[in-house]
Design a protein around this motif. Sequence first.
Motif, PDB file in Angstrom:
ATOM      1  N   GLY A  48      44.547  76.349  12.155  1.00 32.35           N
ATOM      2  CA  GLY A  48      44.393  76.519  10.703  1.00 32.35           C
ATOM      3  C   GLY A  48      44.055  77.947  10.332  1.00 32.35           C
ATOM      4  O   GLY A  48      44.563  78.483   9.344  1.00 32.35           O
ATOM      5  N   SER A  49      43.200  78.591  11.119  1.00 31.46           N
ATOM      6  CA  SER A  49      42.833  79.983  10.854  1.00 31.46           C
ATOM      7  C   SER A  49      44.040  80.902  11.001  1.00 31.46           C
ATOM      8  O   SER A  49      44.251  81.801  10.185  1.00 31.46           O
ATOM      9  CB  SER A  49      41.731  80.437  11.812  1.00 31.46           C
ATOM     10  OG  SER A  49      40.580  79.657  11.645  1.00 31.46           O
ATOM     11  N   VAL A  50      44.826  80.681  12.033  1.00 31.67           N
ATOM     12  CA  VAL A  50      46.012  81.507  12.260  1.00 31.67           C
ATOM     13  C   VAL A  50      46.992  81.343  11.102  1.00 31.67           C
ATOM     14  O   VAL A  50      47.511  82.329  10.558  1.00 31.67           O
ATOM     15  CB  VAL A  50      46.681  81.141  13.607  1.00 31.67           C
ATOM     16  CG1 VAL A  50      48.019  81.847  13.760  1.00 31.67           C
ATOM     17  CG2 VAL A  50      45.758  81.484  14.764  1.00 31.67           C
ATOM     18  N   ILE A  51      47.249  80.127  10.701  1.00 28.88           N
ATOM     19  CA  ILE A  51      48.180  79.877   9.602  1.00 28.88           C
ATOM     20  C   ILE A  51      47.632  80.473   8.305  1.00 28.88           C
ATOM     21  O   ILE A  51      48.378  81.083   7.530  1.00 28.88           O
ATOM     22  CB  ILE A  51      48.453  78.370   9.449  1.00 28.88           C
ATOM     23  CG1 ILE A  51      49.252  77.876  10.656  1.00 28.88           C
ATOM     24  CG2 ILE A  51      49.202  78.073   8.162  1.00 28.88           C
ATOM     25  CD1 ILE A  51      49.461  76.380  10.694  1.00 28.88           C
ATOM     26  N   ALA A  52      46.327  80.336   8.052  1.00 27.76           N
ATOM     27  CA  ALA A  52      45.731  80.888   6.839  1.00 27.76           C
ATOM     28  C   ALA A  52      45.866  82.405   6.794  1.00 27.76           C
ATOM     29  O   ALA A  52      46.188  82.977   5.747  1.00 27.76           O
ATOM     30  CB  ALA A  52      44.262  80.482   6.741  1.00 27.76           C
ATOM     31  N   VAL A  53      45.659  83.063   7.915  1.00 24.89           N
ATOM     32  CA  VAL A  53      45.795  84.522   7.954  1.00 24.89           C
ATOM     33  C   VAL A  53      47.233  84.922   7.684  1.00 24.89           C
ATOM     34  O   VAL A  53      47.507  85.839   6.900  1.00 24.89           O
ATOM     35  CB  VAL A  53      45.298  85.071   9.312  1.00 24.89           C
ATOM     36  CG1 VAL A  53      45.709  86.531   9.494  1.00 24.89           C
ATOM     37  CG2 VAL A  53      43.800  84.932   9.425  1.00 24.89           C
TER      38      VAL A  53
ATOM     39  N   LEU B 138      49.604  83.222   6.096  1.00 19.51           N
ATOM     40  CA  LEU B 138      49.951  82.946   4.699  1.00 19.51           C
ATOM     41  C   LEU B 138      49.255  83.928   3.759  1.00 19.51           C
ATOM     42  O   LEU B 138      49.825  84.334   2.741  1.00 19.51           O
ATOM     43  CB  LEU B 138      49.596  81.505   4.335  1.00 19.51           C
ATOM     44  CG  LEU B 138      50.435  80.435   5.033  1.00 19.51           C
ATOM     45  CD1 LEU B 138      49.967  79.045   4.626  1.00 19.51           C
ATOM     46  CD2 LEU B 138      51.910  80.606   4.713  1.00 19.51           C
ATOM     47  N   GLY B 139      48.030  84.337   4.064  1.00 18.64           N
ATOM     48  CA  GLY B 139      47.327  85.324   3.245  1.00 18.64           C
ATOM     49  C   GLY B 139      48.033  86.668   3.243  1.00 18.64           C
ATOM     50  O   GLY B 139      48.178  87.314   2.209  1.00 18.64           O
ATOM     51  N   VAL B 140      48.494  87.099   4.417  1.00 18.07           N
ATOM     52  CA  VAL B 140      49.235  88.358   4.512  1.00 18.07           C
ATOM     53  C   VAL B 140      50.538  88.255   3.722  1.00 18.07           C
ATOM     54  O   VAL B 140      50.921  89.184   3.001  1.00 18.07           O
ATOM     55  CB  VAL B 140      49.498  88.715   5.996  1.00 18.07           C
ATOM     56  CG1 VAL B 140      50.502  89.848   6.121  1.00 18.07           C
ATOM     57  CG2 VAL B 140      48.194  89.077   6.681  1.00 18.07           C
ATOM     58  N   ALA B 141      51.217  87.140   3.829  1.00 19.51           N
ATOM     59  CA  ALA B 141      52.471  86.964   3.084  1.00 19.51           C
ATOM     60  C   ALA B 141      52.209  86.948   1.584  1.00 19.51           C
ATOM     61  O   ALA B 141      52.976  87.525   0.800  1.00 19.51           O
ATOM     62  CB  ALA B 141      53.160  85.677   3.525  1.00 19.51           C
TER      63      ALA B 141
ATOM     64  N   ASP C 174      57.892  80.284   0.238  1.00 16.99           N
ATOM     65  CA  ASP C 174      58.337  78.910   0.480  1.00 16.99           C
ATOM     66  C   ASP C 174      59.606  78.842   1.326  1.00 16.99           C
ATOM     67  O   ASP C 174      59.720  77.981   2.201  1.00 16.99           O
ATOM     68  CB  ASP C 174      58.571  78.188  -0.844  1.00 16.99           C
ATOM     69  CG  ASP C 174      57.279  77.961  -1.609  1.00 16.99           C
ATOM     70  OD1 ASP C 174      56.196  78.067  -0.982  1.00 16.99           O
ATOM     71  OD2 ASP C 174      57.338  77.700  -2.824  1.00 16.99           O
ATOM     72  N   ASP C 175      60.554  79.743   1.061  1.00 20.21           N
ATOM     73  CA  ASP C 175      61.856  79.646   1.721  1.00 20.21           C
ATOM     74  C   ASP C 175      61.942  80.410   3.038  1.00 20.21           C
ATOM     75  O   ASP C 175      62.730  80.060   3.904  1.00 20.21           O
ATOM     76  CB  ASP C 175      62.963  80.162   0.787  1.00 20.21           C
ATOM     77  CG  ASP C 175      63.107  79.290  -0.449  1.00 20.21           C
ATOM     78  OD1 ASP C 175      62.550  78.172  -0.463  1.00 20.21           O
ATOM     79  OD2 ASP C 175      63.766  79.730  -1.420  1.00 20.21           O
ATOM     80  N   LYS C 176      61.166  81.462   3.179  1.00 20.20           N
ATOM     81  CA  LYS C 176      61.324  82.312   4.361  1.00 20.20           C
ATOM     82  C   LYS C 176      60.084  82.314   5.257  1.00 20.20           C
ATOM     83  O   LYS C 176      60.181  82.036   6.443  1.00 20.20           O
ATOM     84  CB  LYS C 176      61.610  83.754   3.921  1.00 20.20           C
ATOM     85  CG  LYS C 176      62.802  83.893   3.005  1.00 20.20           C
ATOM     86  CD  LYS C 176      63.892  84.647   3.678  1.00 20.20           C
ATOM     87  CE  LYS C 176      65.009  84.989   2.746  1.00 20.20           C
ATOM     88  NZ  LYS C 176      66.002  84.061   2.543  1.00 20.20           N
ATOM     89  N   VAL C 177      58.925  82.623   4.685  1.00 19.16           N
ATOM     90  CA  VAL C 177      57.730  82.845   5.503  1.00 19.16           C
ATOM     91  C   VAL C 177      57.217  81.542   6.108  1.00 19.16           C
ATOM     92  O   VAL C 177      56.969  81.472   7.315  1.00 19.16           O
ATOM     93  CB  VAL C 177      56.630  83.542   4.666  1.00 19.16           C
ATOM     94  CG1 VAL C 177      55.343  83.662   5.454  1.00 19.16           C
ATOM     95  CG2 VAL C 177      57.102  84.914   4.217  1.00 19.16           C
ATOM     96  N   VAL C 178      57.042  80.515   5.277  1.00 12.23           N
ATOM     97  CA  VAL C 178      56.472  79.262   5.789  1.00 12.23           C
ATOM     98  C   VAL C 178      57.343  78.642   6.877  1.00 12.23           C
ATOM     99  O   VAL C 178      56.813  78.264   7.931  1.00 12.23           O
ATOM    100  CB  VAL C 178      56.195  78.279   4.628  1.00 12.23           C
ATOM    101  CG1 VAL C 178      55.795  76.922   5.153  1.00 12.23           C
ATOM    102  CG2 VAL C 178      55.115  78.836   3.711  1.00 12.23           C
ATOM    103  N   PRO C 179      58.676  78.539   6.700  1.00 12.60           N
ATOM    104  CA  PRO C 179      59.477  77.981   7.799  1.00 12.60           C
ATOM    105  C   PRO C 179      59.416  78.829   9.071  1.00 12.60           C
ATOM    106  O   PRO C 179      59.326  78.284  10.175  1.00 12.60           O
ATOM    107  CB  PRO C 179      60.902  77.953   7.235  1.00 12.60           C
ATOM    108  CG  PRO C 179      60.738  77.920   5.766  1.00 12.60           C
ATOM    109  CD  PRO C 179      59.501  78.701   5.488  1.00 12.60           C
ATOM    110  N   ILE C 180      59.444  80.151   8.918  1.00 10.37           N
ATOM    111  CA  ILE C 180      59.392  81.016  10.099  1.00 10.37           C
ATOM    112  C   ILE C 180      58.044  80.878  10.791  1.00 10.37           C
ATOM    113  O   ILE C 180      57.965  80.728  12.012  1.00 10.37           O
ATOM    114  CB  ILE C 180      59.671  82.484   9.710  1.00 10.37           C
ATOM    115  CG1 ILE C 180      61.131  82.632   9.295  1.00 10.37           C
ATOM    116  CG2 ILE C 180      59.331  83.434  10.841  1.00 10.37           C
ATOM    117  CD1 ILE C 180      61.466  83.980   8.697  1.00 10.37           C
ATOM    118  N   VAL C 181      56.973  80.922   9.989  1.00 11.09           N
ATOM    119  CA  VAL C 181      55.630  80.805  10.560  1.00 11.09           C
ATOM    120  C   VAL C 181      55.463  79.447  11.224  1.00 11.09           C
ATOM    121  O   VAL C 181      54.897  79.350  12.321  1.00 11.09           O
ATOM    122  CB  VAL C 181      54.553  81.030   9.471  1.00 11.09           C
ATOM    123  CG1 VAL C 181      53.174  80.635   9.964  1.00 11.09           C
ATOM    124  CG2 VAL C 181      54.554  82.472   9.018  1.00 11.09           C
TER     125      VAL C 181
END
Length: 165
Positions: free
Chosen positions: A124-129, A131-134, A79-86
């Motif tokens: 959406g596919s790029v974001i899903a991949v 977020l899945g890796v994270a 929530d704090d690091k990956v999502v904002p960076i992505v």
Amino acid sequence: MSLTRKRKKELRRLQNDATELWESQQVLVGHAADVAREAGRQLGNVGREQVLPVVQDTYNRRVAPTVDRGIKIGRQVMDDKVVPIVGGVVGTALSAWDIANAKRQGLSFSHQPAAPVKNGPGLGSVIAVILGVAAAAGVLYAAWQALRTDDELWVADDPLSAPDA
């Protein structure tokens, strides 16, 4: 070869003694099997009544909080690091993509192309991949936290002793 009567009698007595010994050994083996069966039953009872509650209590007090803490840290990192960076990276990449498409088609950025053609995975596919890796990284971190060098979680401090009957 001819045996004397005395020798034949001794051999018959020896054969009878061997048969009697064999039968008594069979009875002894039967008793040993009964004792082993009862010991297995008692071991199962002790495991259910004594060992299982201790293991569950230790798991609930030591392992589960560590796993929960790892999951909480994983979510917090997401929530704090990956999502904002992505989000920033994907937004910048999409802006650059739009500008490149506009320049390639000879249009200024203010004009929109009539019908864009999709050639690969969507946003959406790029974001899903990503977020899945994270998420997988968060789960691996939680597992590492749970299984690191906490030796006292896995080894009893005092040796096992026979229970009082």
